[in-house]
Design a protein around this motif. Structure first.
Motif, mmCIF file in Angstrom:
data_model
loop_
_atom_site.group_PDB
_atom_site.id
_atom_site.type_symbol
_atom_site.label_atom_id
_atom_site.label_comp_id
_atom_site.label_asym_id
_atom_site.label_seq_id
_atom_site.Cartn_x
_atom_site.Cartn_y
_atom_site.Cartn_z
ATOM 1 N N LEU A 81 0.983 -1.200 -0.193
ATOM 2 C CA LEU A 81 0.028 -0.090 -0.037
ATOM 3 C C LEU A 81 0.829 1.260 -0.062
ATOM 4 O O LEU A 81 0.431 2.341 -0.564
ATOM 5 C CB LEU A 81 -0.883 0.037 1.176
ATOM 6 N N THR A 82 2.060 1.161 0.674
ATOM 7 C CA THR A 82 2.843 2.318 0.596
ATOM 8 C C THR A 82 3.380 2.620 -0.704
ATOM 9 O O THR A 82 3.560 3.807 -1.222
ATOM 10 C CB THR A 82 4.063 2.235 1.528
ATOM 11 N N LEU B 41 -7.546 4.830 0.383
ATOM 12 C CA LEU B 41 -6.569 5.819 1.170
ATOM 13 C C LEU B 41 -5.483 5.850 0.175
ATOM 14 O O LEU B 41 -4.718 7.031 -0.255
ATOM 15 C CB LEU B 41 -6.051 5.668 2.604
ATOM 16 N N ALA B 42 -4.630 4.704 -0.120
ATOM 17 C CA ALA B 42 -3.510 4.660 -1.078
ATOM 18 C C ALA B 42 -3.879 5.224 -2.371
ATOM 19 O O ALA B 42 -3.232 5.938 -2.877
ATOM 20 C CB ALA B 42 -3.141 3.253 -1.125
ATOM 21 N N ILE C 37 3.144 8.690 4.631
ATOM 22 C CA ILE C 37 2.186 7.446 4.084
ATOM 23 C C ILE C 37 2.501 6.281 4.957
ATOM 24 O O ILE C 37 1.989 5.563 5.065
ATOM 25 C CB ILE C 37 2.543 7.441 2.411
ATOM 26 N N VAL C 38 4.067 6.225 5.149
ATOM 27 C CA VAL C 38 4.581 5.172 5.740
ATOM 28 C C VAL C 38 3.919 5.222 7.196
ATOM 29 O O VAL C 38 3.501 4.175 8.002
ATOM 30 C CB VAL C 38 6.140 5.307 5.955
ATOM 31 N N VAL C 39 3.919 6.259 7.975
ATOM 32 C CA VAL C 39 3.167 6.299 9.407
ATOM 33 C C VAL C 39 1.822 5.834 9.352
ATOM 34 O O VAL C 39 1.284 5.064 10.032
ATOM 35 C CB VAL C 39 3.440 7.627 9.827
ATOM 36 N N VAL C 40 1.205 6.256 8.378
ATOM 37 C CA VAL C 40 -0.221 5.948 8.203
ATOM 38 C C VAL C 40 -0.417 4.400 7.928
ATOM 39 O O VAL C 40 -1.398 3.722 8.790
ATOM 40 C CB VAL C 40 -1.177 6.810 7.195
ATOM 41 N N PHE C 41 0.287 4.115 6.942
ATOM 42 C CA PHE C 41 -0.006 2.515 6.560
ATOM 43 C C PHE C 41 0.711 1.465 7.588
ATOM 44 O O PHE C 41 -0.101 0.468 7.889
ATOM 45 C CB PHE C 41 0.091 2.180 5.106
ATOM 46 N N CYS C 42 1.874 1.821 7.927
ATOM 47 C CA CYS C 42 2.374 1.021 8.814
ATOM 48 C C CYS C 42 1.745 1.121 10.374
ATOM 49 O O CYS C 42 1.890 0.016 11.202
ATOM 50 C CB CYS C 42 3.938 1.016 8.890
ATOM 51 N N GLY C 43 1.403 2.209 10.489
ATOM 52 C CA GLY C 43 1.149 2.335 12.060
ATOM 53 C C GLY C 43 -0.465 1.938 12.302
ATOM 54 O O GLY C 43 -0.810 1.883 13.611
ATOM 55 N N ASN D 65 7.485 6.182 0.990
ATOM 56 C CA ASN D 65 9.024 5.772 1.158
ATOM 57 C C ASN D 65 8.857 4.233 1.451
ATOM 58 O O ASN D 65 8.971 3.728 2.435
ATOM 59 C CB ASN D 65 9.351 6.609 2.351
ATOM 60 N N VAL D 66 9.086 3.562 0.302
ATOM 61 C CA VAL D 66 9.136 1.944 0.352
ATOM 62 C C VAL D 66 10.261 1.235 1.261
ATOM 63 O O VAL D 66 9.790 0.513 2.207
ATOM 64 C CB VAL D 66 8.868 1.363 -0.941
ATOM 65 N N ALA D 67 11.386 2.025 1.025
ATOM 66 C CA ALA D 67 12.590 1.446 1.795
ATOM 67 C C ALA D 67 12.017 1.722 3.484
ATOM 68 O O ALA D 67 12.481 0.620 4.215
ATOM 69 C CB ALA D 67 13.730 2.255 1.643
ATOM 70 N N ALA D 68 11.499 2.695 3.847
ATOM 71 C CA ALA D 68 11.365 2.981 5.237
ATOM 72 C C ALA D 68 10.162 2.109 5.568
ATOM 73 O O ALA D 68 10.121 1.588 6.805
ATOM 74 C CB ALA D 68 10.890 4.342 5.545
#
Length: 334
Positions: A117-118, A312-313, A264-270, A124-127
């Motif tokens: 989704l990121t 959202l993505a 985006i990373v914070v939203v999807f991973c969190g 930031n895919v790496a993150a």
């Protein structure tokens, strides 16, 4: 309406639960399935480790503020909300469901769907790889610890249950994961060439665990205790939980001044909770007869998070495309 379509794996999960309700495994068959389930979980996490790219993890390690925020959401915000749900009176919410919601709240984030989704959203895919993987590794220790504090009666913590649960989870999940990652020198090429096959293996393992867990629950009278109203309550609570976490992670990421790719990373991973880790952890932490009940909220949340975050993505991707078309600069990720 196409956005509301169930993904194929959710359909298989529902079919598995339906089959288990009619034909649960009993007696000696249950013992055989328990052994098969253990082997499937070990293989599942070995392949998860083999799929994890070390270069991607190292590339994302620099964004430490981002990772701390994701972990704070996963193991801080979620559990606080879970404690709030646990305080709902038993006359309003079935205590078993409340415990299942608490268990959901202390699980680690997903890996595959968070990264996918990121990428779709232009993040930031790496993150995302680093953050989601770190969440899963820490979850092996953090989830049992939180369970010992928040679900002491269910887990049997205090009678040696916590240490036994941590040992079981470490040997069943963490060690195979690390062994798989260390084997990448020999297995990476195979993993890359057979992604579709490994996805089937991944999902097949989860279905096997769900069948074994729900068999024990059905034999113990799961559907005599859980009503249609209870299922509606689970769906409503899952939706509220996801909505609150999505709102908070978005606002906090913007308050901290993160670039859109990092937001985006914070939203999807969190905001994610891992079904692949959650079901095996439930099998290690709880009595067999309780596992089915404990993972019901997680199964609902699994589909809900995929559906909402897919929308959202796409919206994030559209905004990025609109900014690029208008010539507005998009801030670079950390």
């Amino acid at each position: 309406m196409t956005r509301l379509k169930l993904d194929g794996f959710t359909g298989l999960l529902l079919l598995t639960v339906a089959l288990t309700s009619i034909l649960p495994c009993r007696g000696s068959a249950a013992s055989v399935f328990a052994v098969l389930t253990k082997a499937a979980i070990v293989l599942l996490f070995f392949m998860h480790g083999a799929k994890l790219s070390r270069d991607a993890v190292l590339a994302g390690l620099g964004a430490w503020r981002l990772h701390l925020l994701v972990l704070a959401a996963t193991f801080g915000l979620f559990p606080l909300l879970g404690l709030g749900i646990a305080r709902i009176p038993a006359s309003v919410l079935d205590p078993d469901i409340a415990q299942g919601m608490v268990f959901l709240s202390i699980l680690p984030s997903t890996v595959q769907s968070s990264i996918a989704l990121t990428a779709i959203a232009g993040g930031n895919v790496a993150a995302a790889v680093c953050s989601a993987s770190l969440s899963n590794i820490l979850g092996v220790f953090v989830t049992p610890a939180l369970a010992a504090v928040m679900l002491p009666h269910t887990t049997g913590a205090g009678q040696g249950g916590f240490l036994a649960a941590v040992t079981d989870i470490a040997t069943t999940l963490l060690l195979p994961f690390l062994a798989g990652h260390m084997s990448r020198r020999w297995t990476a090429h195979f993993v890359h060439r057979h992604k579709a096959l490994l996805m089937r293996l991944d999902r097949g393992s989860i279905l096997l665990v769900v069948y074994t867990a729900f068999s024990a629950a059905v034999v113990e009278g799961l559907w005599q205790r859980i009503t249609a109203a209870d299922l509606v309550a689970i769906l409503v609570l899952d939706a509220l939980l996801l909505a609150v976490v999505l709102f908070v992670t978005t606002r906090v990421a913007r308050l901290f001044g993160f670039a859109r790719a990092d937001e985006i990373v914070v939203v999807f991973c969190g905001s994610k909770k891992s079904l692949a880790s959650g079901v095996p952890m439930a099998a290690a932490l709880f009595p067999v007869s309780l596992v089915g009940t404990m993972v019901l909220p997680l199964m609902f949340f699994h589909q809900l998070q995929l559906l909402v975050c897919a929308v959202l993505a796409r919206r994030y991707a559209e905004r990025t495309a609109e900014s690029a078309a208008a010539g507005a600069p998009v801030p670079e990720a950390a």
